[in-house]
Scaffold this active site. Structure first.
Site, PDB file in Angstrom:
ATOM      1  N   SER A 166       0.830  -1.218   0.000  1.00 15.28           N
ATOM      2  CA  SER A 166       0.000   0.000   0.000  1.00 15.28           C
ATOM      3  C   SER A 166       0.856   1.256   0.000  1.00 15.28           C
ATOM      4  O   SER A 166       0.545   2.227  -0.711  1.00 15.28           O
ATOM      5  CB  SER A 166      -0.964  -0.002   1.189  1.00 15.28           C
ATOM      6  OG  SER A 166      -0.284  -0.189   2.406  1.00 15.28           O
ATOM      7  N   HIS A 209      -1.847  -8.811   1.803  1.00 14.22           N
ATOM      8  CA  HIS A 209      -1.540  -7.555   2.503  1.00 14.22           C
ATOM      9  C   HIS A 209      -2.636  -7.291   3.537  1.00 14.22           C
ATOM     10  O   HIS A 209      -2.797  -8.047   4.474  1.00 14.22           O
ATOM     11  CB  HIS A 209      -1.407  -6.430   1.473  1.00 14.22           C
ATOM     12  CG  HIS A 209      -0.825  -5.147   2.011  1.00 14.22           C
ATOM     13  ND1 HIS A 209      -0.162  -5.076   3.206  1.00 14.22           N
ATOM     14  CD2 HIS A 209      -0.808  -3.882   1.498  1.00 14.22           C
ATOM     15  CE1 HIS A 209       0.245  -3.820   3.413  1.00 14.22           C
ATOM     16  NE2 HIS A 209      -0.145  -3.078   2.398  1.00 14.22           N
ATOM     17  N   HIS A 251       6.250 -12.650   8.456  1.00 14.81           N
ATOM     18  CA  HIS A 251       6.319 -11.298   7.885  1.00 14.81           C
ATOM     19  C   HIS A 251       7.514 -11.241   6.950  1.00 14.81           C
ATOM     20  O   HIS A 251       8.526 -11.897   7.175  1.00 14.81           O
ATOM     21  CB  HIS A 251       6.459 -10.248   9.002  1.00 14.81           C
ATOM     22  CG  HIS A 251       6.254  -8.847   8.524  1.00 14.81           C
ATOM     23  ND1 HIS A 251       7.282  -8.101   8.000  1.00 14.81           N
ATOM     24  CD2 HIS A 251       5.143  -8.073   8.459  1.00 14.81           C
ATOM     25  CE1 HIS A 251       6.824  -6.910   7.649  1.00 14.81           C
ATOM     26  NE2 HIS A 251       5.522  -6.866   7.916  1.00 14.81           N
ATOM     27  N   ARG A 278       3.337  -4.494  17.025  1.00 14.81           N
ATOM     28  CA  ARG A 278       1.942  -4.087  16.859  1.00 14.81           C
ATOM     29  C   ARG A 278       1.005  -5.169  17.395  1.00 14.81           C
ATOM     30  O   ARG A 278      -0.098  -4.879  17.873  1.00 14.81           O
ATOM     31  CB  ARG A 278       1.653  -3.796  15.377  1.00 14.81           C
ATOM     32  CG  ARG A 278       2.489  -2.660  14.801  1.00 14.81           C
ATOM     33  CD  ARG A 278       2.295  -2.530  13.304  1.00 14.81           C
ATOM     34  NE  ARG A 278       2.675  -3.751  12.604  1.00 14.81           N
ATOM     35  CZ  ARG A 278       2.467  -3.979  11.296  1.00 14.81           C
ATOM     36  NH1 ARG A 278       1.864  -3.056  10.561  1.00 14.81           N
ATOM     37  NH2 ARG A 278       2.845  -5.100  10.737  1.00 14.81           N
ATOM     38  N   ASP A 330      -1.809  -8.677  12.108  1.00 14.33           N
ATOM     39  CA  ASP A 330      -3.125  -9.213  11.725  1.00 14.33           C
ATOM     40  C   ASP A 330      -3.618 -10.313  12.655  1.00 14.33           C
ATOM     41  O   ASP A 330      -4.815 -10.618  12.680  1.00 14.33           O
ATOM     42  CB  ASP A 330      -3.073  -9.755  10.294  1.00 14.33           C
ATOM     43  CG  ASP A 330      -2.771  -8.666   9.285  1.00 14.33           C
ATOM     44  OD1 ASP A 330      -3.380  -7.590   9.397  1.00 14.33           O
ATOM     45  OD2 ASP A 330      -1.921  -8.886   8.414  1.00 14.33           O
ATOM     46  N   ARG A 384      -3.946   3.628   7.472  1.00 16.88           N
ATOM     47  CA  ARG A 384      -2.800   3.705   6.559  1.00 16.88           C
ATOM     48  C   ARG A 384      -2.760   5.040   5.811  1.00 16.88           C
ATOM     49  O   ARG A 384      -1.709   5.496   5.379  1.00 16.88           O
ATOM     50  CB  ARG A 384      -2.835   2.515   5.604  1.00 16.88           C
ATOM     51  CG  ARG A 384      -1.640   2.314   4.666  1.00 16.88           C
ATOM     52  CD  ARG A 384      -0.306   2.335   5.360  1.00 16.88           C
ATOM     53  NE  ARG A 384      -0.119   1.398   6.441  1.00 16.88           N
ATOM     54  CZ  ARG A 384       0.454   0.205   6.331  1.00 16.88           C
ATOM     55  NH1 ARG A 384       0.871  -0.206   5.158  1.00 16.88           N
ATOM     56  NH2 ARG A 384       0.629  -0.557   7.399  1.00 16.88           N
ATOM     57  N   ARG A 388      11.199   4.578 -11.732  1.00 16.81           N
ATOM     58  CA  ARG A 388      11.314   3.788 -12.965  1.00 16.81           C
ATOM     59  C   ARG A 388      12.485   2.810 -12.864  1.00 16.81           C
ATOM     60  O   ARG A 388      13.556   3.044 -13.419  1.00 16.81           O
ATOM     61  CB  ARG A 388      11.491   4.759 -14.152  1.00 16.81           C
ATOM     62  CG  ARG A 388      11.607   4.193 -15.574  1.00 16.81           C
ATOM     63  CD  ARG A 388      10.762   2.981 -15.829  1.00 16.81           C
ATOM     64  NE  ARG A 388      10.759   2.602 -17.236  1.00 16.81           N
ATOM     65  CZ  ARG A 388      11.390   1.525 -17.733  1.00 16.81           C
ATOM     66  NH1 ARG A 388      12.097   0.737 -16.927  1.00 16.81           N
ATOM     67  NH2 ARG A 388      11.292   1.224 -18.999  1.00 16.81           N
TER      68      ARG A 388
END
Length: 467
Positions: A260, A290, A336, A345, A391, A417, A437
């Site tokens: 994200s 995700h 992870h 977290r 999560d 987020r 790029r």
């Protein structure tokens, strides 16, 4: 070296400078300091090598490649996330809390991510007020959200709602009018704060339209960002407000390489405005690898509870975990890409649960999985990190306070987020970062490189012939 000392002095000046009157003034001051340091660094040391790229990195999701500049946070494999150098426990201790509360206010974290400074309570309240003033929703966005079918996934609706807000973009208008590059950050700042102010209402409307009566309760002129979101969802519980403050703080940022954050940065690097950029980030967050993982965790836990009963033993749970793995499925919420220890977290959510819901059956199951799953995954030997991530816990807390629609959980993640990726986008424009790029290669090219390396190694180690 005088040059490095100069850059460090500039950095020190940023950290210790007297706070200016408004957040925007402070951001401008810090950006000016850092962009000067970056220009000097590029000029003097642009050719310094910062890493090697292996074939495995190229085809393995670019794991470990150092190729992004992100100022807002840094992820240590062992310590976990640090927001501008501060750990989650430090943020919980230092960031201002709501009156009568203990958990940090996300507005305080936003100030920290944008400036590197821990704000005062007065600065945090001023930012809360600013966000409330910016939160008015255009009528066409309300109409669009009301018109969407209830069967459409909440994350799809969220992305569409953000895209519909793009009509309000200050940056897009300024760019069309030929604004100077040095002012890009200013207009990005306005869009970013407007978006942060409005996403709770978009998210709440989606929840009320899909799961409730379609009426979204009004926000209050006196509540903080998180508590207002809770009210618009339809919750009026001080403990749930505290959970929202914690949840929306800890999910906000996880350095720049996650999907994200990277998607938002990448799209923004083309000078797409913050609405287009954040919508792209949300589309990445909606993926099962995700943000969607948090609802997968709760689904797995409820299925396990249904199969094993509300009270189970570690032996039976171990057997159930093995049956999941042997069926070719993953156990969601564990492992992870970067972390190699328990996600902090996860830990702070666990502490919240121990304080507020120690006897909840689902929390007890989560507690058991914490002891069982890492042991099973270690025995299986296929993962580098068998420990729980963010999560693994969030869904259980939400379920306890009666937010049980787990298809919606990723929307909560997205609201949080927004704070992190918008802070980074302001800094991207402030530092004048160019369009992204990277160079891609073909399988034939990789094969040729591998063969050339093998041949060179073989020649180098060829034994000398006898004389």
């Amino acid at each position: 070296n005088m040059m490095f000392r100069g850059i460090l002095r500039a950095h020190g000046a940023v950290k210790n400078a007297r706070p200016l009157h408004t957040l925007k003034e402070r951001v401008q001051h810090v950006i000016n300091e850092k962009s000067s340091a970056l220009k000097q660094l590029r000029k003097d040391h642009g050719n310094v090598k910062i890493g090697d790229v292996t074939l495995e990195m190229c085809v393995g999701g670019m794991r470990g490649i150092k190729g992004l500049l992100t100022e807002t946070s840094d992820l240590d494999p062992n310590e976990g996330i640090r927001f501008r150098g501060y750990s989650i426990p430090e943020c919980q201790r230092l960031l201002p809390a709501a009156k009568g509360g203990e958990e940090p206010l996300p507005e305080g974290l936003l100030w920290l991510l944008l400036t590197g400074d821990i704000p005062t309570a007065a600065q945090t309240e001023a930012l809360s007020q600013d966000l409330r003033k910016r939160s008015k929703m255009p009528a066409h966005v309300v109409s669009l959200l009301k018109s969407l079918p209830k069967t459409m996934h909440p994350m799809t609706q969220f992305s569409m709602g953000v895209l519909a807000l793009q009509t309000e973009s200050v940056f897009a208008k300024a760019y069309r009018e030929g604004v100077n590059k040095s002012k890009y950050w200013d207009h990005t700042y306005e869009d970013a704060l407007n978006l942060i102010a409005r996403v709770p209402q978009i998210a709440a409307m989606i929840y009320r339209n899909i799961y409730k009566d379609g009426v979204t309760p009004a926000s209050s002129d006196s509540l903080d960002w998180s508590a207002n979101y809770a009210r618009m969802l339809g919750f009026n519980n001080p403990e749930f407000d505290e959970l929202m403050r914690l949840y929306l703080t800890i999910h906000s940022d996880h350095e720049g390489g996650n999907v994200s954050a990277h998607a938002t940065h990448l799209v923004g690097s083309a000078l797409s405005d913050p609405y287009l950029s954040f919508s792209a980030g949300l589309n990445g967050l909606a993926g099962p690898l995700h943000g969607l993982a948090n609802q997968e965790v709760l689904r797995w836990l409820t299925e396990a509870q249904a199969a094993l009963g509300k009270e189970t033993t570690e032996a039976k749970l171990t057997e159930y975990v093995w049956s999941t793995l042997k069926a070719g499925k993953v156990v969601p919420g564990y492992g992870h890409a970067v972390l190699r220890k328990t996600d902090p977290r996860y830990t702070c959510q666990r502490m919240f649960a121990l304080k507020h819901l120690p006897h909840d059956p689902l929390f007890k199951l989560v507690n058991q999985t914490f002891h069982v799953i890492p042991r099973v995954l270690t025995e299986q030997g296929k993962v580098k990190n068998p420990w729980p991530n963010v999560d693994a816990h969030s869904g259980v807390l939400l379920q306890y306070y009666n937010l049980k629609e787990y298809d919606y959980y990723t929307v909560l993640f997205g609201v949080s987020r927004c704070i992190g990726v918008m802070s980074s986008l302001i800094w991207d424009r402030g530092l004048g970062l160019p369009i992204e790029r990277p160079k891609s290669v073909t399988l034939d090219w990789l094969t040729a490189q591998a063969e050339a390396s093998h041949n060179a190694h073989h020649v180098h180690h060829k034994p000398a012939s006898a004389e």
